[in-house]
Design a protein around this motif. Structure first.
Motif, PDB file in Angstrom:
ATOM      1  N   UNK A  50       0.828  -1.211   0.000  1.00 18.20           N
ATOM      2  CA  UNK A  50       0.000   0.000   0.000  1.00 18.20           C
ATOM      3  C   UNK A  50       0.861   1.259   0.000  1.00 18.20           C
ATOM      4  N   UNK A  51       1.909   1.230   0.836  1.00 16.94           N
ATOM      5  CA  UNK A  51       2.838   2.364   0.880  1.00 16.94           C
ATOM      6  C   UNK A  51       3.497   2.562  -0.479  1.00 16.94           C
ATOM      7  N   UNK A  52       3.900   1.436  -1.088  1.00 14.25           N
ATOM      8  CA  UNK A  52       4.558   1.513  -2.397  1.00 14.25           C
ATOM      9  C   UNK A  52       3.625   2.096  -3.454  1.00 14.25           C
ATOM     10  N   UNK A  53       2.388   1.592  -3.493  1.00 11.28           N
ATOM     11  CA  UNK A  53       1.416   2.090  -4.471  1.00 11.28           C
ATOM     12  C   UNK A  53       1.106   3.570  -4.221  1.00 11.28           C
ATOM     13  N   UNK A  54       0.966   3.921  -2.950  1.00 17.34           N
ATOM     14  CA  UNK A  54       0.698   5.326  -2.615  1.00 17.34           C
ATOM     15  C   UNK A  54       1.822   6.243  -3.046  1.00 17.34           C
ATOM     16  N   UNK A  55       3.035   5.739  -2.868  1.00 16.06           N
ATOM     17  CA  UNK A  55       4.188   6.541  -3.280  1.00 16.06           C
ATOM     18  C   UNK A  55       4.226   6.711  -4.794  1.00 16.06           C
ATOM     19  N   UNK A  56       3.871   5.659  -5.529  1.00 22.07           N
ATOM     20  CA  UNK A  56       3.843   5.751  -6.989  1.00 22.07           C
ATOM     21  C   UNK A  56       2.770   6.742  -7.453  1.00 22.07           C
ATOM     22  N   UNK A  57       1.630   6.712  -6.764  1.00 22.63           N
ATOM     23  CA  UNK A  57       0.570   7.685  -7.091  1.00 22.63           C
ATOM     24  C   UNK A  57       1.055   9.107  -6.832  1.00 22.63           C
ATOM     25  N   UNK A  93       3.236  10.107  -9.654  1.00 25.22           N
ATOM     26  CA  UNK A  93       2.475  10.423 -10.859  1.00 25.22           C
ATOM     27  C   UNK A  93       1.900  11.835 -10.770  1.00 25.22           C
ATOM     28  N   UNK A  94       1.365  12.180  -9.600  1.00 21.98           N
ATOM     29  CA  UNK A  94       0.814  13.532  -9.405  1.00 21.98           C
ATOM     30  C   UNK A  94       1.915  14.571  -9.522  1.00 21.98           C
ATOM     31  N   UNK A  95       3.077  14.240  -8.941  1.00 21.82           N
ATOM     32  CA  UNK A  95       4.212  15.163  -9.001  1.00 21.82           C
ATOM     33  C   UNK A  95       4.692  15.357 -10.441  1.00 21.82           C
ATOM     34  N   UNK A  96       4.737  14.249 -11.204  1.00 18.56           N
ATOM     35  CA  UNK A  96       5.148  14.335 -12.612  1.00 18.56           C
ATOM     36  C   UNK A  96       4.150  15.159 -13.401  1.00 18.56           C
ATOM     37  N   UNK A  97       2.869  14.991 -13.098  1.00 13.20           N
ATOM     38  CA  UNK A  97       1.824  15.760 -13.793  1.00 13.20           C
ATOM     39  C   UNK A  97       2.008  17.254 -13.555  1.00 13.20           C
ATOM     40  N   UNK A  98       2.333  17.609 -12.314  1.00 17.95           N
ATOM     41  CA  UNK A  98       2.577  19.026 -12.000  1.00 17.95           C
ATOM     42  C   UNK A  98       3.802  19.536 -12.762  1.00 17.95           C
ATOM     43  N   UNK A  99       4.850  18.702 -12.831  1.00 16.64           N
ATOM     44  CA  UNK A  99       6.054  19.108 -13.556  1.00 16.64           C
ATOM     45  C   UNK A  99       5.766  19.298 -15.047  1.00 16.64           C
TER      46      UNK A  99
END
Length: 200
Positions: free
Chosen positions: A52-59, A62-68
């Motif tokens: 769960x931690x791993x999946x949350x971190x990947x999400x 993804x949000x961070x990449x979208x902002x970039x």
């Protein structure tokens, strides 16, 4: 730097959870008695937490990449705007350069060279956005072109094709219709008289 710290923090948490699961599977703590199925449940639970931690971190990534990507798009638009402004500045600078060279030719009584240079200046202005402060330059060009045209009897040996092509190019610009009527009339007159230029 902050992103790297986050990665290390989650890695440490994952390792701790893994070690805890291993310890619970190897040792039994008295007086508690835990069955084999309970151990399996604990291990599966801890693995679920890690996953769960791993999946949350990947999400989060993804949000961070979208902002970039959004920031990149914004920077791209800003860069495009800067390039457009620079191109506009170069075009206007070219128009002023032609005008200055034309006036130098006038001072040397080279009226044919002068009128060609002044027409090139007008052409450069027409290829720009023609902001409000540039219309005064257009008016000055009209007066200078008219002065040179009145001196056509004193033209040095002209190349009629050059003058004709310049007039045609100017008339093909979409902004030509925005020029003052007296300037358009002057250009039309120059075009008509082009074949009757007196050679010296």
């Amino acid at each position: 730097m902050n992103k790297t710290k986050h990665i290390y923090c989650w890695l440490i948490v994952s390792l701790l959870c893994s070690m805890t699961a291993i310890c619970l599977s190897l040792f039994r703590i008295q007086p508690f008695s835990v069955s084999e199925s309970a151990y399996i449940g604990i291990i599966v639970t801890l693995m679920g937490i890690i996953f769960t931690i791993f999946v949350g971190y990947q999400i989060y990534n993804i949000i961070d990449i979208k902002k970039e990507l959004e920031n990149f798009s914004l920077q791209k638009e800003q860069l495009k705007e800067s390039v457009t402004k620079l191109s506009e500045y170069q075009t206007i600078n070219e128009a002023y350069n032609f005008n200055n060279r034309g006036m130098l030719a006038v001072s040397m009584s080279k009226y044919y060279s002068a009128i060609c240079l002044l027409l090139k200046s007008l052409e450069s202005l027409l290829s720009s956005s023609l902001l409000g402060n540039h219309w005064a330059d257009v008016d000055n060009l009209k007066n200078n072109i008219q002065y040179c045209f009145l001196k056509r009897q004193e033209f040095e040996t002209p190349e009629n094709d050059e003058l004709y092509k310049l007039i045609i190019n100017i008339m093909n610009y979409p902004k030509y219709n925005n020029l003052p009527d007296d300037l358009k009339q002057l250009l039309t007159e120059i075009k008509k008289n082009n074949s009757t230029l007196i050679h010296k």
